[in-house]
Design a protein around this motif. Structure first.
Motif, short mmCIF file in Angstrom:
data_model
loop_
_atom_site.label_atom_id
_atom_site.label_comp_id
_atom_site.label_asym_id
_atom_site.label_seq_id
_atom_site.Cartn_x
_atom_site.Cartn_y
_atom_site.Cartn_z
N PRO A 88 37.52 84.34 51.63
CA PRO A 88 36.17 83.65 51.51
C PRO A 88 36.19 82.26 51.53
CG PRO A 88 36.42 85.12 49.57
CD PRO A 88 37.85 84.85 50.46
N GLN A 89 37.52 81.59 51.82
CA GLN A 89 37.73 80.09 51.92
C GLN A 89 38.36 79.84 53.18
OE1 GLN A 89 38.82 81.41 48.61
NE2 GLN A 89 36.72 80.91 47.99
N THR A 143 37.33 78.77 56.23
CA THR A 143 37.02 77.57 56.76
C THR A 143 36.20 76.63 55.68
OG1 THR A 143 34.85 78.56 57.46
CG2 THR A 143 36.47 78.90 58.99
N LEU A 182 32.59 78.14 55.14
CA LEU A 182 32.58 79.11 54.55
C LEU A 182 33.09 78.86 52.79
CD1 LEU A 182 32.01 82.24 54.57
CD2 LEU A 182 34.51 82.40 55.22
N ARG A 238 30.21 77.52 51.09
CA ARG A 238 28.68 78.31 50.77
C ARG A 238 29.21 79.43 50.00
NH1 ARG A 238 25.71 80.63 48.76
NH2 ARG A 238 24.21 81.48 49.32
N THR A 239 30.64 79.91 49.75
CA THR A 239 31.05 80.90 48.97
C THR A 239 30.96 80.43 47.46
OG1 THR A 239 33.24 80.96 49.63
CG2 THR A 239 31.83 82.59 50.61
N ALA A 296 27.63 85.62 53.31
CA ALA A 296 28.18 84.54 54.03
C ALA A 296 29.39 85.06 54.93
CB ALA A 296 28.75 83.64 52.94
N LEU A 297 30.23 85.65 54.53
CA LEU A 297 31.20 86.31 55.22
C LEU A 297 30.95 86.68 56.45
CD1 LEU A 297 33.79 88.13 52.48
CD2 LEU A 297 34.45 86.15 54.16
N THR A 336 28.03 86.23 58.09
CA THR A 336 27.34 85.28 58.94
C THR A 336 28.21 84.01 59.40
OG1 THR A 336 25.28 85.72 57.55
CG2 THR A 336 25.22 83.79 58.86
N LEU A 337 28.89 83.62 58.68
CA LEU A 337 29.97 82.48 58.89
C LEU A 337 31.21 82.83 59.23
CD1 LEU A 337 28.81 80.27 56.03
CD2 LEU A 337 27.86 80.21 58.30
N GLY A 338 31.63 84.13 59.17
CA GLY A 338 33.26 84.35 59.31
C GLY A 338 33.04 84.76 60.76
N ALA A 380 38.27 84.50 59.24
CA ALA A 380 38.43 85.09 57.79
C ALA A 380 39.29 86.28 57.36
CB ALA A 380 36.89 85.43 57.40
#
Length: 446
Positions: free
Chosen positions: A397-398, A400, A403, A406-407, A419-420, A422-424, A428
């Motif tokens: 979850p960290q 980037t 990411l 947001r997480t 979030a994973l 959508t942004l991953g 990831a």
């Protein structure tokens, strides 16, 4: 407790400490909490390539023997490996090729590229890169199209078998409406397919799929022989394309005027059943959907491909209402990413365009347990339940800065998962394990 690292080899019993997540049912049919097993501090015990135990770390740790290593993935999320139910390994090198639509794209890029796969060396090199890319993106099982050449399927299975991956693949059958250099015949396509079934289906973790490319490129004679093979080999898979775009639909009507629908063609030749998966399934009617549900045939949604080629929007609400099993596919190279995370994000957006909401829980379910159930492989892959094959991934979850930011504010598992997806992307995926062995680990500097 062992540090994270690729030096750990699961030759005996090994445990992994992390957040653990898997699904037991569809979150759209059962409340998320009742469809989900989530352990904030869990322990996954793996032995001989299978899940031996899973539970809360504090409850299980004391029972581990002194010879059991514990790999520390705290701060990460372990879940089953992703299952991609539709993609083409020979199209790896033509991903991101511009075209006006499906049929021009096939003629301009796909068919010329696939001609190269009669060369076993080229096929082997592409299969190596392709499988590296899947593992980098957290995909541990896929339904893969080869080319018309038996050499392409041999190369793929050889590479997958060497890595102990659970893969399903097949030689394309195509005896008309394609370049001469890519045509087989009804008889040779059936003969080559049967030889590949006998050589590869059930060898190690390999499984075979009868693969008529799509109805327009197979004569009724070829589809009939394919149906005979499906009847003879009840446990093999079937894969093809169905109702992808409107130009294709018109072509099918001209070629098969006596059939009620595109789906009816496959049904007529005995190609609808459990372990059959059809890519796209956009332009179906209610009768088609009910027939797919009745036969247990999997509809594969390929959102990045459908958007890229302008094919149309898959109707999740109609599929759900009819009870159609649904999987997700990247459809590389018409699809624009090997990442199932990015594919889930696109599926969410496509559903929103028709007023349907897909939760993150549902999307992760479709990419794991849902796909396994739809492929008649439930309990074997797509889960972390004891007895399952130990194909799992470690999500970060960290991964980037965005990411991580947001997480850090996520108030629920749903928010973190959303979030994973959508942004991953591949970044990831911290690690990928297949049959209990580490097959990919992301470098922290990448």
């Amino acid at each position: 407790m062992q540090p994270i690292g690729g030096a750990v080899r699961p030759d005996g019993k090994i445990a992994y400490r992390a957040q653990l997540l898997y699904f037991t049912a569809s979150p759209e049919q059962i409340a998320d909490g009742d469809a989900t097993v989530y352990l904030p501090d869990g322990l996954l015990v793996v032995h001989d390539g299978h899940v031996a135990q899973i539970g809360d770390y504090q409850a299980l740790a004391a029972s581990l023997g002194a010879d059991t290593s514990v790999v520390d993935w705290r701060g990460k999320l372990i879940m089953p490996g992703f299952i991609d139910t539709h993609l083409h390994y020979p199209q790896t090198d033509i991903i991101a090729s511009p075209a006006e639509g499906l049929l021009p794209w096939l003629e301009t890029y796909t068919f010329p590229e696939e001609s190269r796969f009669q060369n076993s060396g080229h096929a082997a090199r592409t299969a190596q890169f392709f499988l590296d890319e899947l593992l980098r993106c957290g995909t541990t099982t896929a339904l893969v199209y080869c080319t018309v050449h038996p050499e392409s399927a041999e190369a793929f299975f050889e590479e997958s078998h060497a890595r102990q991956l659970r893969m399903v693949a097949g030689k394309v059958m195509m005896d008309r409406n394609c370049p001469d250099y890519l045509q087989d015949t009804a008889e040779s396509g059936a003969r080559d397919s049967e030889a590949l079934i006998q050589r590869w289906h059930g060898k190690g973790r390999q499984m075979y799929a009868l693969t008529p490319r799509f109805a327009p490129t197979s004569t009724p004679e070829q589809l009939g022989l394919c149906g005979e093979l499906a009847q003879r080999y009840q446990d093999v898979f079937i894969q093809s394309h169905l109702a992808e775009n409107t130009a294709e639909m018109e072509w099918v009507k001209q070629l098969f005027p006596d059939h009620r629908s595109y789906l009816d063609i496959y049904d007529h030749f005995g190609l609808l059943r459990r372990r059959a998966a059809y890519g796209h399934c956009i332009w179906l009617d209610e009768t088609d959907r009910h027939r797919m549900a009745e036969t247990g045939t999997l509809a594969v949604h390929c959102p990045t491909s459908n958007l890229f080629l302008g094919s149309g929007l898959f109707d999740f609400a109609a599929a759900n209402a009819a009870g159609v099993p649904v999987g997700l596919g990247t459809d590389v190279g018409g699809g624009t990413s090997f990442s199932m995370l990015q594919t889930m994000a696109a599926a969410h957006n496509v559903a929103r365009m028709s007023g349907h909401h897909l939760s993150a829980h549902t999307l992760f379910y479709l990419a794991t347990e849902g796909a396994a159930q739809g492929l008649d492989l439930g309990g074997q892959i797509g889960t972390l339940a004891p007895g399952a094959e130990a194909d799992f991934i470690v999500l970060d979850p960290q991964a980037t800065p965005l990411l991580a930011r947001r997480t850090a504010r996520a108030d629920s598992l749903e928010e973190m998962l959303f979030a994973l997806l959508t942004l991953g992307d591949d970044r990831a995926v911290a690690a990928t394990y297949a049959a209990g062995r580490l097959r990919h680990e992301r470098s922290p500097s990448v």
